[in-house]
Structures are given as C-alpha cells and as structure tokens.
Design a protein around this motif. Structure first.
Motif, PDB file in Angstrom:
ATOM      1  N   SER A   1      38.282  44.053  51.485  1.00 62.10           N
ATOM      2  CA  SER A   1      39.488  43.559  52.254  1.00 62.10           C
ATOM      3  C   SER A   1      39.689  42.973  53.566  1.00 62.10           C
ATOM      4  O   SER A   1      39.299  43.337  54.044  1.00 62.10           O
ATOM      5  CB  SER A   1      40.994  43.918  51.592  1.00 62.10           C
TER       6      SER A   1
ATOM      7  N   TYR B   1      37.043  50.192  40.351  1.00 62.09           N
ATOM      8  CA  TYR B   1      38.134  49.650  41.629  1.00 62.09           C
ATOM      9  C   TYR B   1      38.055  48.933  42.492  1.00 62.09           C
ATOM     10  O   TYR B   1      36.491  49.494  43.128  1.00 62.09           O
ATOM     11  CB  TYR B   1      39.269  50.480  42.008  1.00 62.09           C
TER      12      TYR B   1
ATOM     13  N   TRP C   1      38.785  46.332  45.797  1.00 62.08           N
ATOM     14  CA  TRP C   1      39.584  45.449  46.765  1.00 62.08           C
ATOM     15  C   TRP C   1      39.103  44.182  46.958  1.00 62.08           C
ATOM     16  O   TRP C   1      38.077  44.335  47.989  1.00 62.08           O
ATOM     17  CB  TRP C   1      40.398  46.468  47.579  1.00 62.08           C
TER      18      TRP C   1
ATOM     19  N   HIS D   1      41.329  41.316  48.115  1.00 62.07           N
ATOM     20  CA  HIS D   1      42.642  41.032  49.047  1.00 62.07           C
ATOM     21  C   HIS D   1      42.129  40.278  50.432  1.00 62.07           C
ATOM     22  O   HIS D   1      41.937  41.446  51.025  1.00 62.07           O
ATOM     23  CB  HIS D   1      43.932  41.241  48.442  1.00 62.07           C
TER      24      HIS D   1
ATOM     25  N   GLU E   1      40.454  47.348  37.831  1.00 67.81           N
ATOM     26  CA  GLU E   1      41.130  47.329  38.698  1.00 67.81           C
ATOM     27  C   GLU E   1      40.870  46.156  39.646  1.00 67.81           C
ATOM     28  O   GLU E   1      39.672  46.977  40.318  1.00 67.81           O
ATOM     29  CB  GLU E   1      42.589  48.196  39.648  1.00 67.81           C
TER      30      GLU E   1
ATOM     31  N   TYR F   1      42.106  43.238  42.705  1.00 68.97           N
ATOM     32  CA  TYR F   1      42.755  42.967  43.736  1.00 68.97           C
ATOM     33  C   TYR F   1      42.677  41.640  44.685  1.00 68.97           C
ATOM     34  O   TYR F   1      41.737  41.775  45.387  1.00 68.97           O
ATOM     35  CB  TYR F   1      42.870  43.538  44.656  1.00 68.97           C
TER      36      TYR F   1
ATOM     37  N   ASN G   1      44.040  39.068  45.131  1.00 69.53           N
ATOM     38  CA  ASN G   1      45.242  38.061  45.868  1.00 69.53           C
ATOM     39  C   ASN G   1      45.339  38.537  47.175  1.00 69.53           C
ATOM     40  O   ASN G   1      44.393  38.280  48.458  1.00 69.53           O
ATOM     41  CB  ASN G   1      46.400  39.384  45.852  1.00 69.53           C
TER      42      ASN G   1
ATOM     43  N   LEU H   1      45.201  41.433  40.165  1.00 68.69           N
ATOM     44  CA  LEU H   1      46.232  40.595  41.363  1.00 68.69           C
ATOM     45  C   LEU H   1      45.843  39.198  41.287  1.00 68.69           C
ATOM     46  O   LEU H   1      45.390  39.383  42.504  1.00 68.69           O
ATOM     47  CB  LEU H   1      46.867  41.886  42.222  1.00 68.69           C
TER      48      LEU H   1
END
Length: 288
Positions: free
Chosen positions: A54, A72, A74, A76, A94, A96, A98, A118
């Motif tokens: 991210s 997982y 990330w 974002h 999961e 992410y 967003n 997300l």
C-alpha cells in the motif's frame, strides 16, 4: 496520403512512450515486491503468505501468481486501474483494494477463498457487472463498495444484499434481517407473494406472475342481499390466490410515531447555546 504518412511516426512514438511507461511502472512494482520480501526475510515464494504494497504510488503490479500461498494482500492507497495481476492467487482470503482508481474487477470471481474484500473509494460504475463478478464468492462475508459511482443507484444496498446473500457486513454496517425482508419484497416478487399467502392462510402457486392481471370474473357477483363478515368487495375470483393477494393489499395501515432526535439539542449545545431552542419535532411513518 502524405498527411497520413506524416502522422505515422507520431503515432509510433506515442505507442512507444506508452510501452516504456508501462514497463517503468512494472519495474517499480517489482522493486516494491522485492523490498517487501527482504523486509520479511522470505527466500522462497512458497513462504509468502502476505504482502504489504500500500501507499507505493503503483499504477501497475507484476503478476503475483508465483506466490501460491498468498492469503493477505494490501494494495490500498495506490493508483491501480485493474486487478488482472491477482486473478490466479486462489488462496487469497483478505484483499484490500480501497482508495485506488479501479474501474473493472473482471477476473475477481475466481478467488473463491476471499472472505474480506475492500473496494471503497474507487471508480466502479456498473453495479450489475460488479455484483455479477462477486456472485461466485460463497465465503465472502465483509465487503465495502461505498464512495464508488455505482452507489448512486438508489437501491444499491438492497440490490447488493439480494444478489450477495452471504455478505454479513456491507460498507461497515451489519446486514439486518429487516433489510433482507425488504430486498425480498422488492427484488423477489414470487417469494414475497408466498410469504403473503402463508400469512393469510392461502395456498400458493409458485408460477404466479405479479405483472399479470388478476384472474377476475367481472360478470359474476353474489346477490346484493348476501353479506359475509364486513367484506364490502363481493367480487368473485377464479383463483383463491388472487383473493388472498387482494386481501393483503387491503390490510389496515399502521402508523409509528417517534421523536426526531436531530431537533433535540445536545448537552454541550445547551450549555454553549450554539443551537436555538426550537420545539421538538415528531415524525410519523405509516406502514401497511
């Protein structure tokens, strides 16, 4: 013809510059991935269970399918437009995404292990295409889509709940039983009719079509001196179901009155006198 030939070098240069920009973006993402692997001390791709990518200003991401056990991810707060680089990470639980610029999530349906997704603060515009892509995710429990253009659809939340019944937390709000009943009434007319028929002790025909006119005999009426209960409408129906449905539409109205708390000043406002004293308002909702 001469003008067309003169434009060819410009077009070629534009295409070449785009290709170079894409290669540069992929190189940036490759370095970001390698940096994360070094920070976490991973030496083998099979050891990678999570990646934190991210806030890297990424516009493209290298193919991540080499991380077979990635769970997982990330991503974002980047500048991504699509998600084709993760469509083969089948163990993802999961994800992410967003705060990007994603306008297409095609390929996401293959990630059947996802239970948290997300997608808020993106550029998704087509609610039907988005929901269709998520339908196969039977394990999906938490989903965010707010702050996307598709949320302007006035029945967006109920539409999403109806087509994704497994989702329990939508846009950070728990899906309630009241919402599930409402979406059945709006989007599933047959099931709604079954519920109404059972409530009024009527037998149900699953093939009933709410758009078809009631099967009514306009000429057949009971004698004028015939009375049963307080029924004013003495029209005869071929199908008892139609009578049950008409009866459900004539149920008594129920009014619920409650206090409009927006008109009640808070304790701080009372002491600071920031809000003019106005009479408290009561709101009334009528249900049938």
């Amino acid at each position: 013809m001469t003008g067309y030939l003169e434009q060819l070098p410009c077009a070629f240069q534009h295409t070449t510059s785009q290709a170079k920009a894409a290669d540069a973006a992929l190189e940036i993402s490759r370095r970001a991935v390698e940096d994360q692997l070094k920070i976490c001390g991973h030496k083998k791709d099979a050891d990678v269970f999570e990646l934190f990518l991210s806030q890297k200003e990424l516009t493209e991401v290298i193919d991540l399918s080499r991380f077979k056990k990635l769970k997982y991810l990330w991503l974002h707060h980047n500048k991504l437009h699509g998600i084709t680089f993760i469509t083969r990470n089948y163990c993802l639980a999961e994800l992410y995404l967003n705060n990007n610029a994603i306008f297409d999530i095609q390929g996401l349906h293959s990630l059947h292990s996802l239970h948290i997704l997300l997608l808020h603060h993106n550029e998704l515009t087509n609610i039907e295409a988005t929901v269709k892509e998520l339908k196969g995710m039977l394990n999906l429990k938490t989903l965010t889509l707010y702050q996307n253009p598709l949320c302007q659809y006035n029945l967006y939340r109920l539409y999403t709940i109806y087509h994704l019944p497994g989702v329990e937390l939508l846009d950070r709000n728990q899906v309630t039983e009241k919402e599930r009943r409402s979406m059945i009434t709006i989007f599933n007319h047959k099931k709604s009719h079954i519920v109404q028929s059972i409530a009024f002790r009527g037998k149900v025909d699953a093939s009933w079509n709410p758009r078809s006119p009631l099967k009514q005999k306009p000429a057949q009426r009971v004698p004028s001196d015939f009375a049963f209960a307080n029924n004013v409408d003495k029209t005869m129906f071929d199908d008892p179901e139609d009578a049950v449905f008409v009866r459900s539409l004539k149920r008594s109205a129920m009014a619920i009155t409650y206090l409009n708390w927006d008109t009640v000043p808070t304790r701080e406002e009372k002491y600071l006198e920031e809000k003019d004293t106005e009479p408290v308002q009561m709101l009334t909702v009528t249900l049938r």
